[in-house]
Design a protein around this motif. Structure first.
Motif, short mmCIF file in Angstrom:
data_model
loop_
_atom_site.label_atom_id
_atom_site.label_comp_id
_atom_site.label_asym_id
_atom_site.label_seq_id
_atom_site.Cartn_x
_atom_site.Cartn_y
_atom_site.Cartn_z
N GLU A 199 -38.44 1.98 -16.04
CA GLU A 199 -39.51 2.98 -16.05
C GLU A 199 -39.00 4.42 -15.83
N ILE A 200 -38.06 4.36 -14.98
CA ILE A 200 -37.41 5.88 -14.44
C ILE A 200 -36.56 6.25 -15.41
N ILE A 201 -35.69 5.51 -15.91
CA ILE A 201 -34.66 6.10 -16.97
C ILE A 201 -35.32 6.18 -18.48
N ASP A 202 -36.39 5.38 -18.78
CA ASP A 202 -37.27 5.53 -19.85
C ASP A 202 -36.14 5.46 -20.93
N PRO A 203 -35.56 4.53 -21.32
CA PRO A 203 -34.57 4.81 -22.26
C PRO A 203 -35.12 4.25 -23.64
N GLU A 204 -34.45 4.84 -24.62
CA GLU A 204 -34.84 4.82 -25.96
C GLU A 204 -34.81 3.25 -26.51
N ILE A 205 -33.61 2.79 -26.14
CA ILE A 205 -33.29 1.37 -26.43
C ILE A 205 -32.64 0.60 -25.10
N ILE A 206 -33.11 -0.55 -25.18
CA ILE A 206 -32.63 -1.50 -23.88
C ILE A 206 -31.76 -2.64 -24.95
N VAL A 207 -30.52 -2.73 -24.42
CA VAL A 207 -29.71 -3.72 -25.01
C VAL A 207 -29.46 -4.69 -24.21
N ALA A 208 -30.24 -5.94 -24.60
CA ALA A 208 -30.00 -7.20 -23.43
C ALA A 208 -28.94 -8.13 -24.03
N LEU A 209 -28.13 -8.08 -22.87
CA LEU A 209 -26.87 -8.95 -23.12
C LEU A 209 -27.26 -10.42 -22.77
N GLY A 210 -27.04 -11.25 -23.61
CA GLY A 210 -27.33 -12.72 -23.52
C GLY A 210 -28.70 -13.33 -23.30
N ALA A 211 -28.97 -14.34 -23.27
CA ALA A 211 -29.98 -15.16 -23.31
C ALA A 211 -31.07 -14.88 -22.09
#
Ligand code: URA
Length: 237
Positions: A153-165
């Motif tokens: 919420e704070i960083i508010d990235p444009e994209i999250i890259v989820a690494l792994g299951a």
């Protein structure tokens, strides 16, 4: 048990009582006010407060087993946020995320994207190392996920890259496999009143090290190229 729902409810209650109100984002429509959320310095201060809470945390048993908590690190205003599973031995020893072999591979991927590690933020679902690197347990995720949710919420990235299951399934609240999830954009829901954040799921670098085939490397690279294209960044061939 619907882990994400429980955590979401918990977080919303916490926000309600603490007065912490996540701000909406609309970078595209308000370029002049792209920081209508927090100013970067303020983000850094808020992230450090969370990091300190993580270091003090004893909400689950992992708190008494760790050498160091690993709150996460990187650019407070990152456009890309990488989320892994949990610290391993190297991370536990240093208190920093992705500093072991899996981290070195992540560094290479970040550099291959034309970025520096300091451009992105790197965090984990769990902030403390599970013994013998076992899988995170549901109750540990429920205790720990609010920290990551607030970091997002704070960083508010444009994209999250989820690494792994583990990262992908937790953040997307799904039981689908990483094979089904990777390679396409999904939506991470940050809570009431906030637009969703794009999430790309890809293989964890530790998985990639164990299964270092040209095919798997190509898959991760294809996933990252989609992220770069989505952000309007140059896509190396
Ligand atoms: N694997 C993870 O998921 N996170 C780390 O920080 C290191 C290895």
């Amino acid at each position: 048990m619907n882990v994400n729902k429980v955590v979401r409810q918990h977080l919303e209650m916490e926000q309600f009582f603490s007065g912490f109100t996540p701000k909406g984002k609309d970078r595209a429509s308000e370029p002049q006010e792209q920081e209508d959320n927090m100013a970067v310095a303020e983000k850094t201060v808020e992230l450090e407060k969370i990091a300190e809470q993580v270091r003090q945390c004893r909400k689950c048993d992992l708190g008494s087993l760790r050498t160091n908590a690993v709150p996460g690190e990187g650019n407070s205003n990152a456009r890309i946020m990488f989320v892994g599973e949990a610290p391993g031995a190297d991370e536990d020893a240093q208190g920093r995320p992705f500093v072991g072999r899996a981290g070195q591979l992540l560094n290479k991927i970040i550099e291959a994207c034309g970025l520096k590690r300091s451009d992105v933020f790197i965090g984990n679902i769990l902030k403390c190392r599970p013994p013998e690197n076992r899988d995170p347990r549901a109750e540990e995720i429920i205790s720990c996920l609010p920290f990551l949710q607030r970091q997002i919420e704070i960083i508010d990235p444009e994209i999250i890259v989820a690494l792994g299951a583990h990262a992908a399934k937790t953040l997307l609240n799904t039981t689908k496999s990483i094979g089904q999830l990777r390679g396409q954009f999904h939506e991470y829901y940050a809570g009431i009143g906030r637009p969703p954040t794009k999430l790309m799921a890809t293989y964890h670098t530790a998985y990639l090290l164990r299964n270092y085939s040209p095919e798997n490397r190509r898959r991760v690279w294809e996933d990252m190229k989609k992220v770069l294209a989505e952000l309007g960044l140059p896509v190396p061939q």
